[in-house]
Design a protein around this motif. Structure first.
Motif, PDB file in Angstrom:
ATOM      1  N   ASP A  22       0.853  -1.180   0.000  1.00  0.00           N
ATOM      2  CA  ASP A  22       0.000   0.000   0.000  1.00  0.00           C
ATOM      3  C   ASP A  22       0.892   1.235   0.000  1.00  0.00           C
ATOM      4  OD1 ASP A  22       0.923   0.229   2.645  1.00  0.00           O
ATOM      5  OD2 ASP A  22      -0.917  -0.581   3.495  1.00  0.00           O
ATOM      6  N   PHE A  23       0.294   2.408   0.132  1.00  0.00           N
ATOM      7  CA  PHE A  23       1.105   3.623   0.043  1.00  0.00           C
ATOM      8  C   PHE A  23       2.037   3.797   1.243  1.00  0.00           C
ATOM      9  CE2 PHE A  23      -1.804   4.717  -3.381  1.00  0.00           C
ATOM     10  CZ  PHE A  23      -0.893   5.170  -4.314  1.00  0.00           C
ATOM     11  N   ASP A  24       1.796   3.092   2.346  1.00  0.00           N
ATOM     12  CA  ASP A  24       2.734   3.128   3.466  1.00  0.00           C
ATOM     13  C   ASP A  24       3.989   2.310   3.178  1.00  0.00           C
ATOM     14  OD1 ASP A  24       1.118   4.772   5.040  1.00  0.00           O
ATOM     15  OD2 ASP A  24       0.096   3.070   5.974  1.00  0.00           O
ATOM     16  N   THR A  25       3.825   1.196   2.476  1.00  0.00           N
ATOM     17  CA  THR A  25       4.960   0.312   2.211  1.00  0.00           C
ATOM     18  C   THR A  25       5.637   0.600   0.870  1.00  0.00           C
ATOM     19  OG1 THR A  25       3.507  -1.381   1.257  1.00  0.00           O
ATOM     20  CG2 THR A  25       3.970  -1.534   3.618  1.00  0.00           C
ATOM     21  N   ASP A  49       3.365 -13.875   0.138  1.00  0.00           N
ATOM     22  CA  ASP A  49       2.915 -13.391   1.452  1.00  0.00           C
ATOM     23  C   ASP A  49       2.229 -12.034   1.378  1.00  0.00           C
ATOM     24  OD1 ASP A  49       3.863 -15.645   2.767  1.00  0.00           O
ATOM     25  OD2 ASP A  49       5.848 -14.778   3.060  1.00  0.00           O
ATOM     26  N   ALA A  50       2.015 -11.520   0.186  1.00  0.00           N
ATOM     27  CA  ALA A  50       1.311 -10.238   0.012  1.00  0.00           C
ATOM     28  C   ALA A  50      -0.127 -10.552  -0.391  1.00  0.00           C
ATOM     29  CB  ALA A  50       1.997  -9.380  -1.045  1.00  0.00           C
ATOM     30  N   ARG A  51      -0.987 -10.695   0.572  1.00  0.00           N
ATOM     31  CA  ARG A  51      -2.369 -11.080   0.313  1.00  0.00           C
ATOM     32  C   ARG A  51      -3.240  -9.910  -0.118  1.00  0.00           C
ATOM     33  NH1 ARG A  51      -1.909 -15.930  -0.993  1.00  0.00           N
ATOM     34  NH2 ARG A  51      -1.178 -17.340   0.597  1.00  0.00           N
ATOM     35  N   PHE A  52      -2.769  -8.679   0.116  1.00  0.00           N
ATOM     36  CA  PHE A  52      -3.531  -7.491  -0.269  1.00  0.00           C
ATOM     37  C   PHE A  52      -2.599  -6.505  -0.959  1.00  0.00           C
ATOM     38  CE2 PHE A  52      -4.775  -3.108   0.442  1.00  0.00           C
ATOM     39  CZ  PHE A  52      -6.042  -3.107  -0.108  1.00  0.00           C
ATOM     40  N   MET A  53      -3.111  -5.906  -2.019  1.00  0.00           N
ATOM     41  CA  MET A  53      -2.365  -4.875  -2.741  1.00  0.00           C
ATOM     42  C   MET A  53      -3.385  -3.842  -3.208  1.00  0.00           C
ATOM     43  SD  MET A  53       0.150  -5.410  -6.035  1.00  0.00           S
ATOM     44  CE  MET A  53      -1.095  -5.851  -7.237  1.00  0.00           C
ATOM     45  N   ASP A  54      -3.120  -2.560  -2.907  1.00  0.00           N
ATOM     46  CA  ASP A  54      -3.990  -1.518  -3.443  1.00  0.00           C
ATOM     47  C   ASP A  54      -3.300  -0.882  -4.648  1.00  0.00           C
ATOM     48  OD1 ASP A  54      -2.171   0.369  -2.421  1.00  0.00           O
ATOM     49  OD2 ASP A  54      -3.471   0.983  -0.775  1.00  0.00           O
ATOM     50  N   VAL A  55      -3.772   0.258  -5.071  1.00  0.00           N
ATOM     51  CA  VAL A  55      -3.241   0.898  -6.282  1.00  0.00           C
ATOM     52  C   VAL A  55      -1.734   1.179  -6.164  1.00  0.00           C
ATOM     53  CG1 VAL A  55      -3.784   3.270  -5.619  1.00  0.00           C
ATOM     54  CG2 VAL A  55      -3.801   2.627  -8.034  1.00  0.00           C
TER      55      VAL A  55
END
Length: 114
Positions: A22-25, A49-55
């Motif tokens: 996400d924008f934090d990482t 291990d990255a189960r979620f990804m946003d824009v």
């Protein structure tokens, strides 16, 4: 837990992301790719291990900043369902995105040929 682990094997670097993209990482992941030695010509993002990804993940994977040295091939492996759906949706919205190259080892041949 660390955000990512890095392994360099000759001209290939493997970055395994642990957790969300996400924008934090995003800044830390971009820095990891930018800090690779110039002789690394292949970058593999392992998203097991990255189960979620946003824009932010789209920015990470598709916006490659200019860098010195030879061109670097980027691929993604071990996509979880949600990040894969996001990438497929992004290519529906913007057909110019190079998804087939990014996921050439993941996509079924019928999708890679589109």
């Amino acid at each position: 837990m660390r955000l990512f682990t890095l392994r360099i094997d000759g001209a290939a670097a493997h970055i395994v992301v642990h957790g969300e993209i996400d924008f934090d990482t995003l800044p830390m992941l971009r820095a990891a790719a930018a800090d690779l030695p110039p002789d690394v010509t292949e970058l593999v993002w392992d998203l097991h291990d990255a189960r979620f990804m946003d824009v932010a993940g789209l920015h990470l994977l598709f916006e490659q900043p200019p860098r010195p040295g030879p061109a670097r091939k980027t691929t993604v492996i071990n996509l979880a369902p949600q990040p894969l759906r996001l990438l497929l949706l992004a290519t529906e919205v913007n057909p110019d995105l190079e998804l087939a190259c990014l996921l050439s080892d993941v996509l079924p041949a019928t999708l890679a040929d589109d």
